[in-house]
Write a protein that holds these residues in place. Structure first.
Motif, PDB file in Angstrom:
ATOM      1  N   ARG A 261       0.808  -1.225   0.000  1.00 14.53           N
ATOM      2  CA  ARG A 261       0.000   0.000   0.000  1.00 14.53           C
ATOM      3  C   ARG A 261       0.839   1.273   0.000  1.00 14.53           C
ATOM      4  O   ARG A 261       0.288   2.373   0.008  1.00 14.53           O
ATOM      5  N   ARG A 262       2.163   1.117   0.045  1.00  6.72           N
ATOM      6  CA  ARG A 262       3.096   2.251   0.083  1.00  6.72           C
ATOM      7  C   ARG A 262       2.888   3.120   1.320  1.00  6.72           C
ATOM      8  O   ARG A 262       3.008   4.342   1.270  1.00  6.72           O
ATOM      9  N   TRP A 263       2.603   2.479   2.424  1.00  9.61           N
ATOM     10  CA  TRP A 263       2.589   3.157   3.710  1.00  9.61           C
ATOM     11  C   TRP A 263       4.007   3.054   4.269  1.00  9.61           C
ATOM     12  O   TRP A 263       4.346   2.133   5.007  1.00  9.61           O
ATOM     13  N   ASP A 264       4.824   3.982   3.894  1.00  8.04           N
ATOM     14  CA  ASP A 264       6.270   3.862   4.129  1.00  8.04           C
ATOM     15  C   ASP A 264       6.721   4.397   5.488  1.00  8.04           C
ATOM     16  O   ASP A 264       7.778   4.009   5.985  1.00  8.04           O
ATOM     17  N   ASP A 265       5.967   5.315   6.069  1.00 10.35           N
ATOM     18  CA  ASP A 265       6.376   5.951   7.321  1.00 10.35           C
ATOM     19  C   ASP A 265       5.476   5.476   8.453  1.00 10.35           C
ATOM     20  O   ASP A 265       4.246   5.576   8.371  1.00 10.35           O
ATOM     21  N   ILE A 266       6.097   4.977   9.512  1.00 14.93           N
ATOM     22  CA  ILE A 266       5.361   4.308  10.587  1.00 14.93           C
ATOM     23  C   ILE A 266       5.663   4.964  11.928  1.00 14.93           C
ATOM     24  O   ILE A 266       6.815   5.301  12.228  1.00 14.93           O
ATOM     25  N   ALA A 267       4.625   5.135  12.746  1.00 16.73           N
ATOM     26  CA  ALA A 267       4.786   5.515  14.147  1.00 16.73           C
ATOM     27  C   ALA A 267       4.236   4.373  15.003  1.00 16.73           C
ATOM     28  O   ALA A 267       3.489   3.518  14.514  1.00 16.73           O
TER      29      ALA A 267
ATOM     30  N   LYS B  91      13.318  -4.423   8.360  1.00 12.99           N
ATOM     31  CA  LYS B  91      13.603  -5.541   7.454  1.00 12.99           C
ATOM     32  C   LYS B  91      13.007  -5.294   6.076  1.00 12.99           C
ATOM     33  O   LYS B  91      13.617  -5.633   5.052  1.00 12.99           O
ATOM     34  N   PHE B  92      11.836  -4.682   6.025  1.00 12.80           N
ATOM     35  CA  PHE B  92      11.170  -4.431   4.759  1.00 12.80           C
ATOM     36  C   PHE B  92      11.448  -3.032   4.220  1.00 12.80           C
ATOM     37  O   PHE B  92      10.794  -2.575   3.281  1.00 12.80           O
ATOM     38  N   GLY B  93      12.417  -2.339   4.809  1.00 14.86           N
ATOM     39  CA  GLY B  93      12.851  -1.060   4.282  1.00 14.86           C
ATOM     40  C   GLY B  93      11.916   0.097   4.553  1.00 14.86           C
ATOM     41  O   GLY B  93      11.962   1.110   3.850  1.00 14.86           O
ATOM     42  N   LEU B  94      11.080  -0.023   5.577  1.00 11.82           N
ATOM     43  CA  LEU B  94      10.147   1.046   5.905  1.00 11.82           C
ATOM     44  C   LEU B  94      10.778   1.999   6.915  1.00 11.82           C
ATOM     45  O   LEU B  94      11.662   1.622   7.686  1.00 11.82           O
ATOM     46  N   SER B  95      10.306   3.206   6.914  1.00  2.66           N
ATOM     47  CA  SER B  95      10.847   4.230   7.803  1.00  2.66           C
ATOM     48  C   SER B  95      10.113   4.192   9.126  1.00  2.66           C
ATOM     49  O   SER B  95       8.880   4.314   9.171  1.00  2.66           O
ATOM     50  N   PHE B  96      10.861   3.993  10.195  1.00  2.00           N
ATOM     51  CA  PHE B  96      10.258   3.911  11.514  1.00  2.00           C
ATOM     52  C   PHE B  96      10.530   5.203  12.268  1.00  2.00           C
ATOM     53  O   PHE B  96      11.677   5.561  12.538  1.00  2.00           O
ATOM     54  N   GLY B  97       9.457   5.926  12.600  1.00  2.00           N
ATOM     55  CA  GLY B  97       9.595   7.235  13.228  1.00  2.00           C
ATOM     56  C   GLY B  97       9.438   7.184  14.728  1.00  2.00           C
ATOM     57  O   GLY B  97      10.093   6.406  15.423  1.00  2.00           O
ATOM     58  N   ALA B  98       8.508   7.994  15.250  1.00  2.00           N
ATOM     59  CA  ALA B  98       8.357   8.134  16.689  1.00  2.00           C
ATOM     60  C   ALA B  98       7.771   6.872  17.316  1.00  2.00           C
ATOM     61  O   ALA B  98       6.959   6.169  16.720  1.00  2.00           O
TER      62      ALA B  98
END
Length: 392
Positions: free
Chosen positions: A166-172, A194-201
């Motif tokens: 779904r291209r939800w790339d940025d995660i909190a 692992k899946f190259g997603l950006s992990f934020g706060a």
């Protein structure tokens, strides 16, 4: 400690053309051990944990084994022991091992490893149907222990595949302050990377106020400083506060993890692949929907039944060897045959992604490929696992 016994002794009425096994008289004695764990206090009691959680799945698995076994000369017996919260689980396991070498364990991880390490269990075959801890499939694995409950890593990877698609790339992320909440949160964070997603706060939920009254005021303020994100993960293993997060966040974003879009072993909304028939039979037996641990205990009983049917044997060594071989397959009503990973004993299986009223997707999702099977894109793959107990 409470102990009961379910038994079926059936004669070989006819054969099903499975070679020598059709005429063999085989006795299969299985023991289900459950450690009763006191639930922590939570903000809501809307969804109480069934007292028979896990047990009913084992009973249904027994019934299914009997259905096949009656034509093959197989006698199945299921003994049940429930250990009180302050009881000695290892001692209960010793008593069970004195009667047989096939045990299904529904208990926390430390109890499971303690039983696996008993001298009496060295030649037994144990099934973990209650602990999702990744370590049990990693450096804390045991050669005599197979896992029918998916690990936290399998569920986290299923979510991340959906986010990538779904291209939800940025995660909190919001996590509770209990150890199991933090473990689930750590697994989600590792899967995202692992899946190259950006992990934020990442924030810790430590409220003890009555959110039934205050959620609409407290949650927006709590989530205001999470920054920009595409999806909010919630790690709440005890199902304490997660229900109050959706629609109360400062930013209008989807919620996933322990609320919203959830990765599960099993859910009442799974209806395809013959699942509706399994759901119906379980509800007739238990008078409630099947849940994760019910499915895990059912799968353990059915794995034993399938291996007995194909090998004509009932001893732990023969059954373990067959289950870990390429010949073993279990029809699990998930659209794909279920098999065991030969390097750590985990049962490969698809992971449904659901909300309370419908199945959204089932992982592994299209496009996530693997040289062996796409199911190995979920959880610890062989190069990632620190398990050495299964090496020949």
């Amino acid at each position: 400690m409470r102990k009961s016994r379910f038994a079926c002794a059936v004669a070989c009425a006819m054969g099903l053309g499975l070679g020598s096994t059709a005429n063999a008289q085989v006795e299969v004695n299985i023991h289900y051990l459950k450690q009763v764990v006191e639930a922590p206090p939570t903000l809501s009691n809307l969804d109480p944990i069934p007292e028979d959680l896990g047990l009913r799945g084992a009973e249904l698995g027994l019934e299914d084994n009997i259905t096949t076994g009656r034509f093959l000369g197989q006698t199945y017996t299921l003994a049940v022991t429930e250990v009180a919260p302050d009881g000695d689980f290892a001692e209960a396991a010793r008593a069970a091992l004195a009667e047989g070498d096939l045990l299904v364990l529904d208990a926390p991880a430390d109890k499971v490893t303690a039983v696996a390490d008993l001298p009496e269990a060295a030649a037994a075959l144990l099934f973990n149907a209650g602990a999702a801890d990744v370590a049990l499939r990693d450096d804390l694995c045991r050669a005599n222990l197979l896992h029918t409950l998916p690990s936290y890593a399998m569920k986290a990877d299923a979510l991340m595949q959906f986010f990538v698609q779904r291209r939800w790339d940025d995660i909190a992320l919001i996590a509770g302050d209990r150890p199991d909440d933090q473990a689930w949160a750590d697994t989600l964070e590792a899967a995202a990377r692992k899946f190259g997603l950006s992990f934020g706060a990442r924030k810790t939920w430590a409220f003890n106020a009555d959110m039934r009254r205050n959620a609409s005021q407290e949650v927006p303020l709590f989530t205001q400083d999470l920054g920009e994100y595409d999806v909010l993960l919630v790690a709440d293993a005890a199902d304490d506060f997660a229900r109050y997060i959706s629609f109360n966040t400062w930013r209008p974003r989807p919620v996933a993890g322990s609320e919203g879009l959830r990765p599960v072993t099993w859910h009442r909304v799974v209806e395809a692949w013959g699942a509706a028939q399994l759901q119906s039979r379980f509800e007739d037996l238990a008078e409630r929907p099947m849940q994760d641990r019910d499915y895990a205990t059912w799968a353990a009983l059915r794995a034993i039944g399938e291996a007995v049917t194909r090998t004509g044997a009932s001893d732990a060594e023969t059954l373990r060897t067959y289950m870990l071989s390429d010949a073993f397959e279990l029809a699990g009503f998930k659209g794909r045959p279920l098999t065991f990973r030969s390097w750590n004993g985990q049962l490969r299986q698809p992971i449904p992604l659901v909300h309370e009223r419908a199945l959204v997707a089932q992982a592994p999702l299209d496009g996530f490929l693997h040289q062996r099977t796409e199911l190995d894109t979920l959880g610890l793959d062989q190069p990632e696992s620190g398990c050495t107990a299964f090496q020949n």
